[in-house]
Design a protein around this motif. Structure first.
Motif, short mmCIF file in Angstrom:
data_model
loop_
_atom_site.label_atom_id
_atom_site.label_comp_id
_atom_site.label_asym_id
_atom_site.label_seq_id
_atom_site.Cartn_x
_atom_site.Cartn_y
_atom_site.Cartn_z
N THR A 1 2.24 3.22 -3.96
CA THR A 1 3.37 3.90 -4.56
C THR A 1 2.97 4.23 -6.13
OG1 THR A 1 5.01 3.23 -3.14
CG2 THR A 1 5.84 4.21 -4.91
N GLN A 2 3.32 5.40 -6.59
CA GLN A 2 3.11 5.78 -8.13
C GLN A 2 4.36 5.62 -8.84
OE1 GLN A 2 0.16 6.31 -9.13
NE2 GLN A 2 0.80 6.37 -11.22
N LEU A 3 4.57 4.62 -9.81
CA LEU A 3 5.65 4.36 -10.44
C LEU A 3 6.24 5.76 -11.38
CD1 LEU A 3 5.38 0.76 -11.43
CD2 LEU A 3 7.08 1.77 -9.71
N LEU A 4 5.04 6.34 -11.63
CA LEU A 4 5.28 7.38 -12.62
C LEU A 4 4.69 8.74 -12.11
CD1 LEU A 4 4.51 6.06 -16.26
CD2 LEU A 4 6.78 7.07 -15.40
N GLU A 5 5.64 9.83 -11.80
CA GLU A 5 5.05 10.98 -11.23
C GLU A 5 5.09 12.00 -12.25
OE1 GLU A 5 4.84 9.31 -7.20
OE2 GLU A 5 4.25 11.25 -8.11
N GLN A 6 3.77 12.61 -12.55
CA GLN A 6 3.55 13.77 -13.51
C GLN A 6 3.51 15.25 -12.71
OE1 GLN A 6 0.82 11.57 -16.61
NE2 GLN A 6 1.01 13.65 -16.80
N SER A 7 4.26 15.99 -13.37
CA SER A 7 3.97 17.35 -12.94
C SER A 7 4.02 18.32 -14.07
CB SER A 7 5.29 17.72 -11.95
OG SER A 7 6.41 17.73 -12.64
N PRO A 8 3.54 19.70 -13.88
CA PRO A 8 2.40 19.65 -12.63
C PRO A 8 1.16 19.00 -12.71
CG PRO A 8 2.37 21.64 -14.39
CD PRO A 8 3.33 20.74 -15.02
N GLN A 9 0.69 18.88 -11.98
CA GLN A 9 -0.79 18.22 -11.94
C GLN A 9 -2.01 19.14 -12.83
OE1 GLN A 9 -2.44 16.88 -8.19
NE2 GLN A 9 -4.00 15.94 -9.04
N PHE A 10 -1.94 20.14 -12.69
CA PHE A 10 -2.79 21.27 -13.17
C PHE A 10 -1.81 22.14 -13.98
CE2 PHE A 10 -6.70 19.23 -11.83
CZ PHE A 10 -6.27 18.82 -10.59
N LEU A 11 -2.29 22.63 -14.96
CA LEU A 11 -1.83 23.90 -15.61
C LEU A 11 -2.81 24.88 -16.50
CD1 LEU A 11 1.20 25.36 -16.22
CD2 LEU A 11 1.31 23.42 -17.94
N SER A 12 -2.92 25.94 -16.12
CA SER A 12 -3.65 26.80 -16.82
C SER A 12 -2.81 28.00 -17.59
CB SER A 12 -4.81 27.42 -16.11
OG SER A 12 -5.64 28.20 -16.72
N ILE A 13 -2.80 28.15 -18.73
CA ILE A 13 -2.07 29.22 -19.44
C ILE A 13 -2.89 30.00 -20.47
CG2 ILE A 13 0.19 27.79 -18.98
CD1 ILE A 13 -0.02 27.12 -21.95
N GLN A 14 -2.36 30.88 -21.06
CA GLN A 14 -3.03 31.66 -22.00
C GLN A 14 -2.50 31.18 -23.46
OE1 GLN A 14 -5.43 33.27 -19.69
NE2 GLN A 14 -5.13 34.20 -21.72
N GLU A 15 -3.26 31.32 -24.48
CA GLU A 15 -2.96 30.97 -25.93
C GLU A 15 -1.96 31.65 -26.22
OE1 GLU A 15 -6.20 31.93 -28.50
OE2 GLU A 15 -5.07 31.15 -30.31
N GLY A 16 -0.88 30.84 -26.84
CA GLY A 16 0.34 31.62 -27.27
C GLY A 16 1.70 31.19 -26.55
N GLU A 17 1.39 30.82 -25.21
CA GLU A 17 2.39 30.35 -24.31
C GLU A 17 3.03 29.18 -24.31
OE1 GLU A 17 0.98 33.27 -20.49
OE2 GLU A 17 1.18 31.01 -20.19
N ASN A 18 4.42 29.01 -24.13
CA ASN A 18 4.84 27.56 -24.10
C ASN A 18 4.77 27.05 -22.76
OD1 ASN A 18 5.73 28.46 -26.63
ND2 ASN A 18 7.81 29.43 -25.75
N LEU A 19 4.86 25.72 -22.89
CA LEU A 19 4.56 24.86 -21.43
C LEU A 19 5.40 23.54 -21.44
CD1 LEU A 19 2.31 22.15 -21.34
CD2 LEU A 19 1.45 24.31 -22.66
N THR A 20 5.86 23.06 -20.45
CA THR A 20 6.60 21.57 -20.45
C THR A 20 5.82 20.90 -19.33
OG1 THR A 20 8.57 22.74 -21.13
CG2 THR A 20 8.73 20.52 -20.10
N VAL A 21 5.37 19.53 -19.37
CA VAL A 21 5.15 18.62 -18.68
C VAL A 21 6.15 17.59 -18.56
CG1 VAL A 21 3.23 17.11 -18.25
CG2 VAL A 21 2.73 19.03 -19.47
N TYR A 22 6.14 17.24 -17.06
CA TYR A 22 7.15 16.17 -16.70
C TYR A 22 6.69 14.85 -16.28
CZ TYR A 22 10.03 20.44 -16.90
OH TYR A 22 10.85 21.59 -17.54
#
Lengths: 111, 116
Positions: A1-22
Motif C-alpha cells: 500500500t502506497q502511503l503517498l499517491e501522486q498524480s498524474p504519473q506522467f505529464l507532457s506539456i508545451q512551454e508556457g502552459e501551467n500545471l498542477t501535480v498532486y
C-alpha cells in the motif's frame, strides 16, 4: 500500500502552459517535502511545508499543504523546458520519523 | 563542501554474480539511507542507518541484499547472486537527522546496475 499517491504519473506539456501535480494520502503527515530529480542525478529538495494550509512560493512554483495535512500540491506557472524532471513528494508521519516517498510525477516540458 | 558520493556510477554484471555498491555520505551526517529506483519511478526504501542504532532493514527485498556502515561513515550495499530484476538505480542519501526536527535528505548521483 502506497502511503503517498501522486498524480498524474506522467505529464507532457508545451512551454508556457501551467500545471498542477498532486500528492494525496489518507494519513496525516507532520511535514511534507517536494524533491526534483533530473536525469542521471539524485533528487534535490525544493521545499518543506509543515503547517496545514501553508503556501510557499519558489519563483514560478507554488506549493500548498492541505488544511488537514493529508495532501499537497505543486503548481508551476508558465512551464519551461528546464522544469523537466521527476517530481517526488515525501512525508514524515511524525516529527523526526523517516521520510516516505511518493511514486513521482514525470514532467516533460516541450519547447 | 563535498556532497554524497557513490561508486561505481555504472555497473554491468552477469546474473549470479555478487556486487558491492559504495556510498560516502556528507561528513557529520548521522543518518544514511539506501533506496532503489526503477526507470522513471519513485524511490523504494531499502535500509536505514542512524548513528549507533541497529539498522532498519525492513525494506530489503530478499536475503540476497545486505548493507553495512563502517565507523558511522561509509556504507556498502551488497547484492549476492544478482538477478535480472535487481537492475535499477541504487541511490544513497544522508541527513543530519534529529529527534524532533524536519529532515532533509541529500542524495548521491546513484549507481546504475544492469544485470545481464
Amino acid at each position: 500500500t502506497q502511503l503517498l499517491e501522486q498524480s498524474p504519473q506522467f505529464l507532457s506539456i508545451q512551454e508556457g502552459e501551467n500545471l498542477t501535480v498532486y500528492c494525496n494520502s489518507s494519513s496525516v503527515f507532520s511535514s511534507l517535502q517536494w524533491y526534483r530529480q533530473e536525469p542521471g542525478e539524485g533528487p534535490v529538495l525544493l521545499v518543506t511545508v509543515v503547517t496545514g494550509g501553508e503556501v510557499k512560493k519558489l519563483k514560478r512554483l507554488t506549493f500548498q499543504f492541505g488544511d488537514a495535512r493529508k495532501d499537497s500540491s505543486l503548481h508551476i506557472t508558465a512551464a519551461q523546458p528546464g522544469d523537466t524532471g521527476l517530481y517526488l513528494c515525501a512525508g514524515a508521519r511524525t516529527s523526526g520519523s523517516r521520510l516516505t516517498f511518493g511514486e513521482g510525477t514525470q514532467l516533460t516540458v516541450n519547447p | 563542501g563535498a556532497g554524497v558520493s557513490q561508486s561505481p556510477s555504472n555497473k554491468v554484471t552477469e546474473k549470479g554474480k555478487d556486487v558491492e555498491l559504495r556510498c560516502d555520505p556528507i561528513s557529520g551526517h548521522t543518518a544514511l539511507y539506501w533506496y532503489r529506483q526503477s526507470l522513471g519511478q519513485g524511490l523504494e526504501f531499502l535500509i536505514y542507518f542512524q548513528g549507533n542504532s541497529a539498522p532498519d532493514k525492513s525494506g530489503l527485498p530478499s536475503d540476497r541484499f545486505s548493507a553495512e556502515r563502517t565507523g558511522g561513515s561509509v556504507s556498502t550495499l551488497t547484492i549476492q547472486r544478482t538477478q535480472q530484476e535487481d537492475s535499477a538505480v541504487y541511490l544513497c542519501a544522508s541527513s543530519l537527522r534529529t529527534s524532533g526536527g524536519v529532515e532533509t535528505q541529500y542524495f548521491g548521483p546513484g549507481t546504475r546496475l544492469l544485470v545481464l
